[in-house]
Design a protein around this motif. Structure first.
Motif, PDB file in Angstrom:
ATOM      1  N   ARG A  47     -40.455 -27.250 -27.151  1.00 39.47           N
ATOM      2  CA  ARG A  47     -41.616 -27.185 -26.259  1.00 39.47           C
ATOM      3  C   ARG A  47     -41.615 -25.892 -25.451  1.00 39.47           C
ATOM      4  N   PHE A  48     -40.436 -25.453 -25.021  1.00 36.79           N
ATOM      5  CA  PHE A  48     -40.320 -24.176 -24.310  1.00 36.79           C
ATOM      6  C   PHE A  48     -40.835 -23.044 -25.195  1.00 36.79           C
ATOM      7  N   TYR A  49     -40.402 -23.018 -26.446  1.00 41.71           N
ATOM      8  CA  TYR A  49     -40.845 -21.966 -27.354  1.00 41.71           C
ATOM      9  C   TYR A  49     -42.356 -22.038 -27.598  1.00 41.71           C
ATOM     10  N   LEU A  50     -42.921 -23.233 -27.660  1.00 47.65           N
ATOM     11  CA  LEU A  50     -44.379 -23.346 -27.815  1.00 47.65           C
ATOM     12  C   LEU A  50     -45.098 -22.791 -26.588  1.00 47.65           C
ATOM     13  N   PHE A  51     -44.541 -23.043 -25.406  1.00 45.00           N
ATOM     14  CA  PHE A  51     -45.110 -22.480 -24.180  1.00 45.00           C
ATOM     15  C   PHE A  51     -45.090 -20.950 -24.230  1.00 45.00           C
ATOM     16  N   VAL A  52     -43.946 -20.373 -24.604  1.00 41.28           N
ATOM     17  CA  VAL A  52     -43.824 -18.912 -24.675  1.00 41.28           C
ATOM     18  C   VAL A  52     -44.783 -18.367 -25.724  1.00 41.28           C
ATOM     19  N   LEU A  53     -44.844 -19.016 -26.872  1.00 46.13           N
ATOM     20  CA  LEU A  53     -45.733 -18.578 -27.945  1.00 46.13           C
ATOM     21  C   LEU A  53     -47.195 -18.628 -27.503  1.00 46.13           C
ATOM     22  N   ALA A  54     -47.622 -19.734 -26.952  1.00 42.97           N
ATOM     23  CA  ALA A  54     -49.023 -19.883 -26.561  1.00 42.97           C
ATOM     24  C   ALA A  54     -49.409 -18.910 -25.448  1.00 42.97           C
ATOM     25  N   SER A  55     -48.579 -18.818 -24.417  1.00 39.09           N
ATOM     26  CA  SER A  55     -48.941 -17.948 -23.296  1.00 39.09           C
ATOM     27  C   SER A  55     -48.912 -16.476 -23.700  1.00 39.09           C
ATOM     28  N   ILE A  77     -43.657 -10.427 -28.279  1.00 43.64           N
ATOM     29  CA  ILE A  77     -43.045 -11.631 -27.707  1.00 43.64           C
ATOM     30  C   ILE A  77     -43.419 -12.845 -28.550  1.00 43.64           C
ATOM     31  N   ALA A  78     -44.696 -12.972 -28.889  1.00 44.51           N
ATOM     32  CA  ALA A  78     -45.152 -14.120 -29.684  1.00 44.51           C
ATOM     33  C   ALA A  78     -44.466 -14.165 -31.042  1.00 44.51           C
ATOM     34  N   VAL A  79     -44.411 -13.028 -31.725  1.00 44.80           N
ATOM     35  CA  VAL A  79     -43.818 -12.990 -33.071  1.00 44.80           C
ATOM     36  C   VAL A  79     -42.330 -13.335 -33.019  1.00 44.80           C
ATOM     37  N   THR A  80     -41.612 -12.754 -32.073  1.00 45.40           N
ATOM     38  CA  THR A  80     -40.178 -13.054 -31.993  1.00 45.40           C
ATOM     39  C   THR A  80     -39.917 -14.485 -31.538  1.00 45.40           C
ATOM     40  N   ILE A 114     -32.682 -12.594 -26.732  1.00 43.19           N
ATOM     41  CA  ILE A 114     -34.120 -12.604 -27.039  1.00 43.19           C
ATOM     42  C   ILE A 114     -34.915 -13.072 -25.822  1.00 43.19           C
ATOM     43  N   THR A 115     -34.441 -14.124 -25.175  1.00 37.95           N
ATOM     44  CA  THR A 115     -35.142 -14.630 -23.993  1.00 37.95           C
ATOM     45  C   THR A 115     -35.126 -13.598 -22.869  1.00 37.95           C
ATOM     46  N   LEU A 116     -34.000 -12.938 -22.667  1.00 35.07           N
ATOM     47  CA  LEU A 116     -33.941 -11.886 -21.651  1.00 35.07           C
ATOM     48  C   LEU A 116     -34.881 -10.735 -22.001  1.00 35.07           C
ATOM     49  N   ALA A 117     -34.966 -10.409 -23.279  1.00 36.06           N
ATOM     50  CA  ALA A 117     -35.903  -9.368 -23.716  1.00 36.06           C
ATOM     51  C   ALA A 117     -37.342  -9.802 -23.452  1.00 36.06           C
ATOM     52  N   HIS A 118     -37.637 -11.075 -23.672  1.00 35.52           N
ATOM     53  CA  HIS A 118     -38.985 -11.585 -23.388  1.00 35.52           C
ATOM     54  C   HIS A 118     -39.303 -11.471 -21.906  1.00 35.52           C
ATOM     55  N   ILE A 119     -38.341 -11.830 -21.074  1.00 32.89           N
ATOM     56  CA  ILE A 119     -38.546 -11.724 -19.628  1.00 32.89           C
ATOM     57  C   ILE A 119     -38.786 -10.269 -19.233  1.00 32.89           C
ATOM     58  N   GLY A 120     -37.964  -9.371 -19.748  1.00 28.69           N
ATOM     59  CA  GLY A 120     -38.124  -7.954 -19.452  1.00 28.69           C
ATOM     60  C   GLY A 120     -39.449  -7.406 -19.948  1.00 28.69           C
ATOM     61  N   ALA A 121     -39.840  -7.809 -21.159  1.00 25.77           N
ATOM     62  CA  ALA A 121     -41.106  -7.334 -21.725  1.00 25.77           C
ATOM     63  C   ALA A 121     -42.296  -7.852 -20.919  1.00 25.77           C
ATOM     64  N   ALA A 122     -42.240  -9.119 -20.517  1.00 28.20           N
ATOM     65  CA  ALA A 122     -43.323  -9.669 -19.692  1.00 28.20           C
ATOM     66  C   ALA A 122     -43.380  -8.941 -18.344  1.00 28.20           C
ATOM     67  N   ALA A 123     -42.224  -8.588 -17.805  1.00 29.61           N
ATOM     68  CA  ALA A 123     -42.194  -7.833 -16.544  1.00 29.61           C
ATOM     69  C   ALA A 123     -42.834  -6.457 -16.724  1.00 29.61           C
ATOM     70  N   VAL A 124     -42.554  -5.813 -17.848  1.00 26.41           N
ATOM     71  CA  VAL A 124     -43.177  -4.510 -18.124  1.00 26.41           C
ATOM     72  C   VAL A 124     -44.693  -4.647 -18.141  1.00 26.41           C
ATOM     73  N   VAL A 125     -45.186  -5.682 -18.791  1.00 26.99           N
ATOM     74  CA  VAL A 125     -46.635  -5.891 -18.854  1.00 26.99           C
ATOM     75  C   VAL A 125     -47.196  -6.162 -17.457  1.00 26.99           C
ATOM     76  N   LEU A 126     -46.508  -6.963 -16.671  1.00 31.30           N
ATOM     77  CA  LEU A 126     -46.985  -7.224 -15.307  1.00 31.30           C
ATOM     78  C   LEU A 126     -47.071  -5.939 -14.496  1.00 31.30           C
TER      79      LEU A 126
END
Length: 132
Positions: A47-55, A77-80, A114-126
Motif C-alpha cells: 500500500r505504501f508503494y501504491l501511495f508513492v506510485l500514485a502521488s 520516482i514512479a518508475v522505480t 531507493i526510498t531515500l532517493a525518492h525522498i531526496g528527489a521529491a525534495a528537489v522538486v519541492l
C-alpha cells in the motif's frame, strides 16, 4: 491551478514518504515484537508503494505542463517504485521466508536507498517548485 496541484501532491509525496519511513515503520518495530511487526510491515508495504506510485505519477502528469524537469524527476520516482514494488519487495519477502539473512540485508539496504532517493528527489522538486 495546475502548479498548486503539483506542489501539493509533491508535498504529500514527500511528507508521506518521510512519515512512513521514519515514523510508522520505525515505530512498528520498536512498539511490537518482531514476530508481529514483520508481518504487519509486509502487509503495509504494498500500500505504501501504491501511495508513492500514485502521488508521484499524478504530480508528474500535472507538472509536465509547466516544469518538464520536475515532471521527469517525479516520473523516475514512479518508475522505480514499480520496480521496487513488483521486483524488489517480493525478493525481500522471499529472502525473509528462506532465512537468507545476508541476501535480505542486501536487498533491504537497496530498498532503503531507493526510498531515500525518492525522498531526496521529491525534495528537489519541492525546492524547484518553490522557485516559481
Amino acid at each position: 491551478m495546475m502548479f498548486e496541484i503539483s506542489l501539493l501532491v509533491t508535498a504529500l509525496l514527500f511528507g508521506g514518504t518521510v512519515l512512513y519511513s521514519f515514523g510508522f515503520a520505525a515505530f512498528v518495530f520498536t512498539a511490537l515484537p518482531a514476530d508481529v511487526a514483520g508481518p504487519l510491515i509486509r502487509r503495509a508495504f504494498p500500500r505504501f508503494y501504491l501511495f508513492v506510485l500514485a502521488s508521484s505519477a499524478v504530480a508528474a502528469a500535472v507538472a509536465l505542463a509547466f516544469d518538464p524537469v520536475s515532471s521527469a524527476i517525479l516520473t523516475a520516482i514512479a518508475v522505480t517504485t514499480i520496480l521496487a514494488r513488483q521486483v524488489l519487495m517480493p525478493a525481500i519477502n522471499n529472502a525473509t521466508d528462506q532465512g537468507a539473512k545476508k541476501r535480505f540485508k542486501v536487498l533491504h539496504s537497496l530498498s532503503v536507498l531507493i526510498t531515500l532517493a525518492h525522498i531526496g528527489a521529491a525534495a528537489v522538486v519541492l525546492v524547484r517548485l518553490a522557485g516559481y
